[in-house]
Design an enzyme around this catalytic site. Structure first.
Site, PDB file in Angstrom:
ATOM      1  N   GLY A 245       0.830  -1.203   0.000  1.00 12.91           N
ATOM      2  CA  GLY A 245       0.000   0.000   0.000  1.00 12.91           C
ATOM      3  C   GLY A 245       0.861   1.249   0.000  1.00 12.91           C
ATOM      4  N   ILE A 653       8.540  -4.508  20.770  1.00 10.68           N
ATOM      5  CA  ILE A 653       8.639  -5.118  19.443  1.00 10.68           C
ATOM      6  C   ILE A 653       7.815  -6.403  19.503  1.00 10.68           C
ATOM      7  CG2 ILE A 653      10.208  -6.120  17.729  1.00 10.68           C
ATOM      8  CD1 ILE A 653      10.586  -3.071  18.167  1.00 10.68           C
ATOM      9  N   THR A 658       9.162  -9.877  11.955  1.00 14.80           N
ATOM     10  CA  THR A 658       8.405  -8.989  11.069  1.00 14.80           C
ATOM     11  C   THR A 658       8.881  -7.539  11.225  1.00 14.80           C
ATOM     12  OG1 THR A 658       6.633  -8.802  12.714  1.00 14.80           O
ATOM     13  CG2 THR A 658       6.361 -10.463  10.997  1.00 14.80           C
ATOM     14  N   GLN A 662      10.285  -5.138   8.200  1.00 14.70           N
ATOM     15  CA  GLN A 662       9.788  -3.787   7.924  1.00 14.70           C
ATOM     16  C   GLN A 662      10.926  -2.775   7.871  1.00 14.70           C
ATOM     17  OE1 GLN A 662       6.421  -2.180   7.702  1.00 14.70           O
ATOM     18  NE2 GLN A 662       6.538  -4.142   6.693  1.00 14.70           N
ATOM     19  N   GLU A 729       7.094   2.936   9.218  1.00  8.17           N
ATOM     20  CA  GLU A 729       7.554   4.084   8.440  1.00  8.17           C
ATOM     21  C   GLU A 729       8.772   4.744   9.077  1.00  8.17           C
ATOM     22  OE1 GLU A 729       3.833   6.293   6.804  1.00  8.17           O
ATOM     23  OE2 GLU A 729       3.162   5.083   8.486  1.00  8.17           O
TER      24      GLU A 729
END
Lengths: 763, 340
Positions: A245, A653, A658, A662, A729
């Site tokens: 996305g 975390i 994962t 990221q 992000e």
């Protein structure tokens, strides 16, 4: 333990493999366009070849003659749709430019016709045969084009309320011993998720099902319902998996309601699969930005004055902006701060969220400027950050809930071998290659939003978690399953998670890195509701159960004291005591400080993210530090980045595997945003030129031979029950500055405009 | 994509007949009604983009049994046109005796594409000019003669600085062709009236007034093989590009040297990424012959290679870059270890 699954440190969950790993690698995972439809017709878009002007007419004879063509929808015969406001004005839309409404063209690649046919191939062939005559008007393409208009963001963008300021910048800058004024620029970029911007719509009577990769199924459901003028309860959006996305699927694009309207008219399911190049203009993008930074410091390196001016491009009708000054004015201790964000309107489609929308461009400017200041001060850039590190942000004087910036710098510096750096530019080389080391800080606001969840527990421990969250590749299924497993004390393999369906309890947009914090906090709360029921059954007289009873169904922070997951619970015994086979709970969680109408907004598809600098008496950010090695070829000037090292601290975390994935992807993305990614605009006609994956460059494996992620242990109990700071992000921020800082170190040349290409190097 | 007929050619005769029959009336070849399909790595793309609209595809992959041999002999090399790029690049004798060929193939495209693409198709691949590949731009003299050139004053960073005309500045995108042209390769062409052979250098045509005509191949003709005279163990291909793999050249150089006792007996220099066609820098390479190598000579050769270059708004950098690439390629070729 493999490299992909780092050993968990304190306050980290288990690095369990992805819940959906096998489904994905074997192709069993079903994305929106994989969903079977009953006798669908196929849609293919025709998009405009001009960026501004009018359609004078269509020549459709050739197209209609293609065998299998059912209909060609243009503005002359399109279904009438209601307008939707921009998301920042309380609507759902990512753009208010509504195609097929009139003959007007507002941007390159605007949808001007939809061909419907019995097959995809026929629709595409017919679309190629559609002839369009235009009256073109010379468009304004970007910053330097005639005809743009510029105004302050404040006052035109409802979400950009203030230009942050503190003290007296002008005076402090004037008096500063060391000053820096520098301008920076970042390019247009497109998300290019692997999954194309497909939409399938199928009506059953008055009920509409939409299969579409979305980062916000509740927003899309409500937005499409609004445009169609129907009850939102009649619309269901389904997408169990989303093929990436990065923000491009966060708000509604115009295509969905158009396809829904055509499907209704034709009384037949419609499947739209646009092309890659159409994706550049029918969805959003990261707009180009420009910045001027002024820094004033003492000889000791202490910042005395900071000003950040940013300018961003948007479309004519929509005042979209990212306004990253809210972060750059708060990152370092500095008593005198001023800032200004402006929006430049051009004949472009409306930009939108793209991974770390404000931080990528704005921290590029600040973190480049910090490096330049360090050079002026003859100071190690890490030490300059240390001198200006703070636990209190300078604008509102609010304390950071936790801040591990310097711990990240120190860990990453050690692993990278920063001490091996010879500080002088052009002082390191290896054969044909000049070698440079650079670093930068990253940060990302910790955000949360209201979320609901339903959890169902069976006597044998099988658990079903239902939440309209989104698996955009981040590992959402995995961490939600882990949360339920840990909270209920059931084995992970007994937990089934259902997401990506707007018939499930609402979750917020998968954006702003809020998903894990929000959905896991909601799932924890609902699991606790179940635990409380079970506790009450087995210990009816227990005071803990009384306390639990008081809190059941209340959506505030659950009574974690009453139902700590480490408190053993014999599930079978509890079920026997209750005399039931299944216990199911639904609950709605909202973050601290969320307004009263938060749950109403949650159900109507308005995600209200809370956090970052906008909390009441505190400020919450995740931090990191990134170090890169850059090599610049003396002869070809090719720029390569053989090493990227990042250290990050982001509260709990949930899953180191994962999380690492990221962050690793983020580092690669950050490098890419410095050296490769730029959408080229033909300034004559405001059209995108390199709108395909051959010419819009993203890294290949050979570009990133060595990427290292260090996860720091951090505990923060002031943010949300899950203790999670979003990190999706975090890692792609600052990397662009670190790369430019390393290029300076390698070559002595300061580059302030991205992307850096070999022709920008003058060795 | 538009509907097309598909035919498998089981022998060369059938292929050239099928191609020739359907294309007799057509000119130029790139717009012929029938197109040969080998690896399909360019043609299918262009059909999806509606740039190429053949009515018939003649699948020549069955001819691979006769047209994919790699034959290395003392007097030269012969490569079947349907050999896969990856097979040729991995061939031990080519790596030893013709490193410029192995390099140029290995540095092209991606592993997946190299496994699909054939040598013949590779040299025939068409330009990556964004305006050529996007039919929503009306101005493209290559696609529709006389319509103008959108790239001339558009985004032209990837475009050519050599061999351009006022009609077209589209760059030839391939790598392998530079090796062929440098080594004086001959190309074998099979047509309806039999086989002919010509220098590879005569295959591609600079755009001039007719950028739509890209090669001298006639309708119904197929490339069946390439032959390279001699051996060139002191040769290499240097490619400068934006990313480390899977990317077209911004500038590249194929160089081959015959050095004996420190004197350059023969020298070949060809340029990629900078020209409209595979580009042999003949005048530049003349400067090398009979000389002892030094960096000053390399610089003079590089300057000569780009003496006629003309940059546009975004691609002028290719002139300076191209010179550095040539000079560096020559330096590397002089110093490379050659097993005798």
């Amino acid at each position: 333990m493999t490299a992909a699954a780092p050993e968990p440190k304190a306050n980290m969950g288990h690095p369990v493999p992805r819940y959906d790993a096998a489904a994905k690698v074997t192709g069993r995972a079903t994305y929106a366009s994989d969903m079977p439809l009953d006798n669908p017709a196929y849609a293919f878009l025709v998009t405009s070849a001009i960026a501004k002007g009018r359609i004078d007419g269509f020549g459709l004879d050739d197209a209609k003659a293609v065998r299998g063509v059912i209909d060609i929808v243009t503005h002359e015969n399109a279904p009438k749709l209601k307008e939707s406001k921009l998301f920042s004005n309380g609507g759902y839309a990512g753009t208010t430019i509504q195609p097929l409404k009139s003959a007007d063209i507002a941007h390159d690649g605007q949808i001007i016709a939809v061909v419907i046919a019995e097959t995809y191939e026929a629709a595409r062939e017919a679309a190629n045969r559609v002839k369009v005559s235009y009256t073109a008007v010379e468009p304004s393409s970007s910053f330097d084009s005639p005809g743009t208009t510029t105004a302050a963001a404040k006052g035109q963008n409802a979400q950009f309320k203030e230009d942050p300021e503190a003290g007296d910048f002008a005076k402090a800058f004037d008096q500063a011993e060391v000053k820096l004024t520098a301008s920076y620029a970042t390019p247009t970029q497109h998300h290019n998720p692997m999954e194309l911007f497909t939409t399938s719509c199928a009506w059953m009577g008055d009920n509409l099902v939409i299969y579409e990769g979305s980062q916000y199924v509740y927003g899309l459901k409500n937005g499409v319902a609004e445009q169609l003028g129907i009850d939102a309860d009649k619309v269901r959006v389904v997408n169990p998996y989303v093929g990436g996305g990065f923000g491009s699927r966060g708000s509604m694009t115009p295509r969905t309601a158009i396809i829904a309207g055509i499907a209704k008219r034709l009384n037949r399911p419609i499947k739209l699969v646009p092309t890659r190049d159409q994706g550049f203009t029918i969805a959003t993008y990261r707009a180009e930005t420009r910045h001027e930074i002024r820094l004033g410091a003492g000889r000791d390196g202490k910042l005395m004055a900071l000003r950040h001016e940013g300018a961003e491009v948007s479309s004519r009708p929509d005042a979209y902006c990212v306004g990253g000054t809210k972060t750059t004015t708060r990152l370092y201790a500095c008593p005198n701060v001023s800032s200004l964000v402006s929006i430049v309107r051009a004949d472009r489609n409306t930009p939108g969220f793209m991974r770390s929308p404000p931080e990528v461009p704005y921290l590029f400017a600040l973190e480049s400027a910090m490096d330049e200041l360090a050079v002026k001060l003859n100071m190690d850039p890490v030490e300059l950050r240390r001198i200006n590190d703070t636990t209190v942000e300078p604008i509102g004087g609010k304390p950071y809930t936790s801040r591990s910036l310097m711990a990240c710098f120190d860990e990453a510096a050690k692993t990278f071998g920063w001490s091996q750096r010879s500080p002088q530019p052009k002082s390191m080389s290896d054969g044909d290659w000049l070698v440079g080391y650079g670093c930068a800080a990253t940060c990302y606001p910790t955000q949360m939003a209201p979320s609901a969840a339903r959890v169902r527990l069976q006597r044998d421990g099988r658990t079903r978690v239902e939440i309209a969250g989104h698996e955009i590749g981040t590992g959402a299924y995995t961490v939600i399953a882990q949360t339920a497993s840990e909270r209920l004390g059931v084995p992970l393999e007994k937990v089934a998670v259902f997401m990506g369906d707007s018939d499930l309890p609402p979750a917020p947009v998968a954006g702003g890195s809020n998903s894990t914090a929000s959905t896991c906090s909601a799932v924890m709360m609902v699991c606790d509701q179940i635990r409380q029921r079970l506790f009450k059954a087995v210990m009816p007289g227990d005071s803990l159960a009384d306390k639990a009873k008081e809190t059941v169904g209340i959506s505030q922070t659950p009574s974690t004291q009453a139902a700590k997951s480490d408190r053993p619970l014999d599930i079978e015994k509890a079920f026997d005591a209750l005399g039931v086979g299944v216990v199911e709970e639904y609950g709605e969680w909202k973050p601290e400080g969320a307004p009263l109408d938060s749950f109403k907004a949650m159900h109507s598809g308005h995600a209200r993210l809370i956090g970052g600098p906008e909390m009441k008496d505190k400020i919450a950010y995740a931090f990191g530090a990134e170090f890169v090695e850059v090599r610049v070829n003396r002869f070809t000037h090719e720029i390569r980045c053989p090493r990227l090292v990042g250290a990050f601290a982001a509260g709990r975390i949930m899953n180191p595997r994962t999380a690492r994935s990221q962050l690793m992807g983020g580092l690669i993305w950050g490098m890419s945003s410095a050296l490769l990614e730029a959408t080229e605009i033909d300034e004559r006609n405001a059209r995108y030129v390199n709108d395909n994956l051959a010419d819009y460059l993203v890294p290949v494996n050979a570009d990133v031979p060595n990427v290292e992620v260090i996860l720091l242990s951090e505990q923060d109990e002031q943010i949300n029950p899950a203790g999670v700071k979003g990190l999706g992000e975090l890692a792609n921020v600052g990397t662009n500055a670190a790369i430019c800082n390393a290029i300076y170190h390698a070559t002595g040349q300061r580059i302030r405009k991205l992307p850096v290409r070999l022709e920008n190097i003058e060795v | 994509m538009r509907p097309f007929s598909y035919q498998r050619a089981t022998d060369p005769d059938m292929a050239v007949q099928a191609l020739g029959a359907a294309t007799a009336a057509n000119n130029p070849l790139t717009q012929a009604a029938a197109q040969p399909l080998a690896g399909g790595t360019t043609l299918i793309d262009l059909m999806k983009l509606d740039v190429m609209r053949p009515a018939a595809l003649v699948d020549i992959s069955p001819l691979a049994s006769g047209w994919s041999a790699i034959e290395s002999k003392a007097d030269g090399l012969r490569l079947g046109a349907l050999a896969k790029m990856s097979d040729v690049a991995a061939h031990a004798e080519i790596q030893r005796n013709y490193p410029v060929i192995a390099n140029s193939l290995n540095l092209a495209a991606s592993a997946q594409l190299r496994n699909m693409a054939t040598l013949g198709g590779n040299v025939m691949q068409r330009t990556r000019c964004s305006y050529f590949r996007d039919v929503s731009y009306e101005n493209c003299n290559k696609r529709s003669p006389g319509s103008g050139c959108a790239a001339m004053d558009g985004v032209n960073r990837m475009h050519a600085v050599l061999g351009t005309s006022d009609q077209c500045i589209a760059a030839y995108p391939g790598d392998f062709a530079q090796a062929l042209i440098a080594l004086d390769a001959m190309v074998e062409i099979t047509g309806r009236s039999g086989m002919r052979t010509m220098p590879f250098a005569d295959l591609h045509k600079a755009p001039g007034k007719t950028p739509d005509i890209e090669t001298t191949l006639q309708p119904g003709e197929l490339i069946s093989a390439f032959s390279i005279p001699g051996r060139w163990p002191r040769s290499l291909y240097l490619k400068a590009r934006d990313r480390q793999s899977y990317e077209f050249a911004l500038s590249s150089a194929a160089v081959a040297l015959d050095v004996q006792d420190g004197t350059i007996r023969d020298a070949r220099v060809a340029l990629g990424g900078v020209a409209t066609v595979p580009w042999r820098a003949r005048e530049a390479e003349m400067l090398l012959k009979g000389q002892k190598f030094d960096d000053g000579l390399a610089q003079r050769v590089a300057d000569a290679a780009f003496a006629d270059a003309k940059g546009r708004q975004h691609n002028s950098f290719k002139i300076a870059l191209g010179k550095r690439v040539v000079a560096r390629a020559l330096q590397q070729a002089v110093t490379m270890e050659v097993r005798s």
